[in-house]
Design a protein around this motif. Structure first.
Motif, short mmCIF file in Angstrom:
data_model
loop_
_atom_site.label_atom_id
_atom_site.label_comp_id
_atom_site.label_asym_id
_atom_site.label_seq_id
_atom_site.Cartn_x
_atom_site.Cartn_y
_atom_site.Cartn_z
N ALA A 115 0.77 -1.32 -0.24
CA ALA A 115 -0.21 0.18 -0.10
C ALA A 115 0.86 1.27 -0.11
O ALA A 115 0.61 2.11 -0.91
N THR A 116 1.92 1.17 0.83
CA THR A 116 2.79 2.22 0.78
C THR A 116 3.69 2.65 -0.76
O THR A 116 3.62 3.61 -1.04
N PRO A 173 -0.64 6.49 4.84
CA PRO A 173 -0.84 5.42 5.99
C PRO A 173 -2.13 6.08 6.88
O PRO A 173 -2.89 5.24 7.51
N LEU A 174 -2.43 7.27 6.83
CA LEU A 174 -3.50 7.81 7.70
C LEU A 174 -4.78 7.29 7.00
O LEU A 174 -5.85 6.97 7.91
N LEU A 191 -8.07 5.19 8.71
CA LEU A 191 -9.26 5.41 8.74
C LEU A 191 -10.25 4.42 8.23
O LEU A 191 -11.10 4.11 8.72
N VAL A 192 -9.66 3.63 6.90
CA VAL A 192 -10.17 2.51 6.56
C VAL A 192 -10.29 1.26 7.52
O VAL A 192 -11.35 0.89 7.54
N ARG A 193 -9.40 0.96 8.27
CA ARG A 193 -9.29 -0.01 9.36
C ARG A 193 -10.16 0.41 10.48
O ARG A 193 -10.98 -0.46 10.89
N LEU A 194 -10.17 1.55 10.80
CA LEU A 194 -11.23 2.04 11.94
C LEU A 194 -12.62 1.84 11.46
O LEU A 194 -13.51 1.33 12.22
N SER A 218 -4.33 4.66 17.17
CA SER A 218 -3.23 4.76 16.27
C SER A 218 -3.54 6.06 15.09
O SER A 218 -2.63 6.67 14.67
N ALA A 219 -4.77 6.36 14.77
CA ALA A 219 -5.08 7.44 13.95
C ALA A 219 -4.77 8.80 14.62
O ALA A 219 -4.30 9.65 13.83
#
Length: 164
Positions: A41-42, A48-49, A53-56, A74-75
């Motif tokens: 993804a990187t 990464p932020l 947000l996607v994970r949250l 983490s965010a």
């Protein structure tokens, strides 16, 4: 006069299902997949932020209290603002998210809720308009991985008392 009927006795809570302890190799493979997705993804250029947000958001949809707390923290550590974190649950109605973020969140929700195929198609089209194909693919991968973690965390915690 109305008579109150006795309620059936509640069943005792179930203990946690020790998925991680009983399947450490499987959990290690999920963790390795997470690392591979993060790296790709990187490389694809995803912020990464945005991935946080996607994970949250996926964790919110899945009702995983552990993961919601983890990804909120983490965010915040990555610099996310509290107002955006508070409005993530209503991101469609909020004016705080960019078109890229909105497309990524819609795609992540579609990956999380597979039953609405039309939603998935709309999300893919929206993502196609503002994300590169590799970016969209790794948003979907990030959602897939966090959905796996959510299922492990939710399944591994004690199950509340139930009534028959």
């Amino acid at each position: 006069m109305t008579e109150t009927l006795p309620q059936p006795a509640a069943l005792p809570p179930l203990p946690p299902l020790p998925m991680i302890e009983l399947g450490p190799q499987a959990f290690a493979a999920v963790h390795a997949l997470h690392g591979a997705v993060e790296e790709a993804a990187t490389t694809a250029g995803l912020d990464p932020l945005l991935l946080e947000l996607v994970r949250l958001r996926c964790s919110q949809l899945n009702g995983c209290v552990y993961c919601v707390g983890l990804h909120t923290d983490s965010a915040r550590k990555a610099g996310e603002r509290d107002d955006r974190l508070a409005e993530l649950v209503v991101w469609r109605e909020s004016g705080l998210f960019s078109p890229r973020e909105r497309a990524a969140l819609a795609l992540a929700e579609a990956v999380t809720r597979l039953t609405d195929r039309a939603e998935g198609t709309r999300a893919r089209r929206a993502a196609q308009a503002v994300l590169s194909e590799p970016e969209a693919a790794f948003v979907a991968w990030a959602a897939t991985v966090v959905n796996t973690y959510n299922r492990i965390a939710v399944t591994s915690r004690p199950v509340a008392t139930e009534t028959p």
